[in-house]
Design an enzyme around this catalytic site. Structure first.
Site, PDB file in Angstrom:
ATOM      1  N   GLY A  50     -30.066 -11.175 -12.829  1.00  0.00           N
ATOM      2  CA  GLY A  50     -30.311  -9.875 -12.208  1.00  0.00           C
ATOM      3  C   GLY A  50     -31.191  -9.917 -10.970  1.00  0.00           C
ATOM      4  O   GLY A  50     -31.278 -10.931 -10.290  1.00  0.00           O
ATOM      5  N   TRP A  51     -31.846  -8.811 -10.747  1.00  0.00           N
ATOM      6  CA  TRP A  51     -32.539  -8.534  -9.473  1.00  0.00           C
ATOM      7  C   TRP A  51     -33.940  -9.147  -9.408  1.00  0.00           C
ATOM      8  O   TRP A  51     -34.667  -9.131 -10.393  1.00  0.00           O
ATOM      9  CB  TRP A  51     -32.625  -7.011  -9.319  1.00  0.00           C
ATOM     10  CG  TRP A  51     -32.204  -6.577  -7.956  1.00  0.00           C
ATOM     11  CD1 TRP A  51     -32.969  -5.884  -7.082  1.00  0.00           C
ATOM     12  CD2 TRP A  51     -30.945  -6.802  -7.312  1.00  0.00           C
ATOM     13  NE1 TRP A  51     -32.255  -5.678  -5.912  1.00  0.00           N
ATOM     14  CE2 TRP A  51     -31.024  -6.238  -6.025  1.00  0.00           C
ATOM     15  CE3 TRP A  51     -29.756  -7.466  -7.672  1.00  0.00           C
ATOM     16  CZ2 TRP A  51     -29.969  -6.280  -5.112  1.00  0.00           C
ATOM     17  CZ3 TRP A  51     -28.708  -7.513  -6.770  1.00  0.00           C
ATOM     18  CH2 TRP A  51     -28.828  -6.926  -5.517  1.00  0.00           C
TER      19      TRP A  51
ATOM     20  N   PRO B 153     -35.618 -12.016  -9.569  1.00  0.00           N
ATOM     21  CA  PRO B 153     -35.984 -12.740 -10.805  1.00  0.00           C
ATOM     22  C   PRO B 153     -37.449 -13.163 -10.892  1.00  0.00           C
ATOM     23  O   PRO B 153     -38.041 -13.111 -11.973  1.00  0.00           O
ATOM     24  CB  PRO B 153     -35.080 -13.976 -10.759  1.00  0.00           C
ATOM     25  CG  PRO B 153     -33.901 -13.532  -9.974  1.00  0.00           C
ATOM     26  CD  PRO B 153     -34.438 -12.603  -8.930  1.00  0.00           C
TER      27      PRO B 153
ATOM     28  N   ASP C 184     -24.566 -12.592 -12.877  1.00  0.00           N
ATOM     29  CA  ASP C 184     -25.263 -13.892 -13.019  1.00  0.00           C
ATOM     30  C   ASP C 184     -25.002 -14.516 -14.392  1.00  0.00           C
ATOM     31  O   ASP C 184     -25.942 -14.894 -15.110  1.00  0.00           O
ATOM     32  CB  ASP C 184     -26.779 -13.704 -12.787  1.00  0.00           C
ATOM     33  CG  ASP C 184     -27.069 -13.015 -11.472  1.00  0.00           C
ATOM     34  OD1 ASP C 184     -26.387 -13.316 -10.485  1.00  0.00           O
ATOM     35  OD2 ASP C 184     -27.973 -12.163 -11.431  1.00  0.00           O
TER      36      ASP C 184
ATOM     37  N   HIS D 134     -27.879 -18.336  -7.317  1.00  0.00           N
ATOM     38  CA  HIS D 134     -28.755 -17.289  -7.841  1.00  0.00           C
ATOM     39  C   HIS D 134     -30.221 -17.741  -7.827  1.00  0.00           C
ATOM     40  O   HIS D 134     -30.528 -18.847  -8.284  1.00  0.00           O
ATOM     41  CB  HIS D 134     -28.316 -16.962  -9.279  1.00  0.00           C
ATOM     42  CG  HIS D 134     -29.191 -15.948  -9.944  1.00  0.00           C
ATOM     43  ND1 HIS D 134     -29.383 -14.689  -9.423  1.00  0.00           N
ATOM     44  CD2 HIS D 134     -29.935 -16.010 -11.075  1.00  0.00           C
ATOM     45  CE1 HIS D 134     -30.215 -14.028 -10.206  1.00  0.00           C
ATOM     46  NE2 HIS D 134     -30.569 -14.800 -11.214  1.00  0.00           N
TER      47      HIS D 134
END
Ligand code: 0FX
Length: 247
Positions: free
Chosen positions: A105-106, A108, A131, A96
């Site tokens: 999440g998206w 970061p 995540d 991630h």
């Protein structure tokens, strides 16, 4: 683990990690590569050495194919959510581009700049939340005052490669240890990013906050931040050019 599947939607990272992986495999181990149905297979073909096929994690047959054939799935920026009928049956590990649990999440780095949060990279087991699972390793990345989303993202990719290099043998040999994230942290989604992109010309804010918003939304040639021209109704895209002095 002997039969390893990499599933990815990021050709650059896939290529980098493929080289590291192949070097570390022993004679019994083999690795295959898959991408999501919405990714472009030609972006991967020729770019990475291995063959690439398409897997849809919403498709029951594709899930069966994975669980029958593989004992480890590595998610390298895979944009599909891993369903329970996959993670319950095969060990799934995610890389991630954020420091869990602070940047779940998206995109970061966008929210790290916007909300002044630390940032880094994480390798973790996948559970049924985004995540979220037990952490194998994580590391911070230094963020500078003149970083934009684009420049910070490049630093994070480097850190992901470094972390993968450090942990790949323990992962392949199933000798790694994990620990749980301290708390639920922060989670930002694609819709939060989309909402952020529209700049309200009437909004009152500090200049510092506005500069941070533009840094967070400036990423190479992407057209992210915009306002609506009151006269023409057209979108006007805006990004920042920022550089700290060297001395
Ligand atoms: O592959 P990836 O770098 O990562 C994304 C998520 O950020 C990550 O949290 C998730 N685990 C992974 C599966 O998917 O995404 P990308 O290649 O689509 O975008 C890379 C960066 O580019 C992104 O962090 C911000 C920037 N970007 C991307 C798009 C599509 C923009 O600034 N604007 C855009 O419209």
């Amino acid at each position: 683990f002997n039969n390893i599947l990499v599933i990815s939607d990021n050709a650059f990272l896939c290529k980098k990690l493929e080289n590291i992986l192949i070097e570390k495999l022993n004679d019994e181990q083999n690795v295959n590569f898959a991408i999501s149905p919405f990714s472009t297979i030609n972006d991967f073909k020729g770019f990475i050495k291995s063959e690439v096929f398409i897997l849809d994690l919403k498709n029951e047959n594709d899930i069966h194919h994975i669980t029958d054939k593989y004992d480890l799935v590595l998610s390298i920026h895979c944009k599909q959510f891993f369903p329970n009928n996959l993670i319950d049956r095969v060990k799934c590990i995610n890389i991630h581009p954020g420091y869990n649990p602070i940047n779940r999440g998206w995109y970061p780095q966008v929210f790290s700049i916007l909300h002044n949060l630390p940032i880094g990279a994480t390798i973790h087991e996948i559970d049924n939340k985004l995540d979220h699972g037990p952490i194998i390793d994580r590391a911070f990345v230094e963020k500078s005052i003149d970083d934009t989303s684009g420049s910070l993202y490049d630093k994070i990719l480097e850190k992901e490669i470094e972390l993968f290099n450090k942990n790949v043998e323990a992962i392949l040999n199933n000798t790694y240890e994990t620990f749980f994230p301290e708390n639920e942290g922060n989670i930002f989604l694609k819709k939060d990013f989309n909402n952020l992109c529209k700049i309200d010309l009437q909004e009152q804010t500090t200049t510092g906050q506005f500069i941070n918003k533009l840094r967070a939304l400036s990423h190479k040639s992407f057209k992210n931040a915009y306002f609506i021209d009151p006269k023409s109704g057209k979108k006007v895209f805006i990004s920042i050019n920022i550089e700290a002095s060297k001395d």
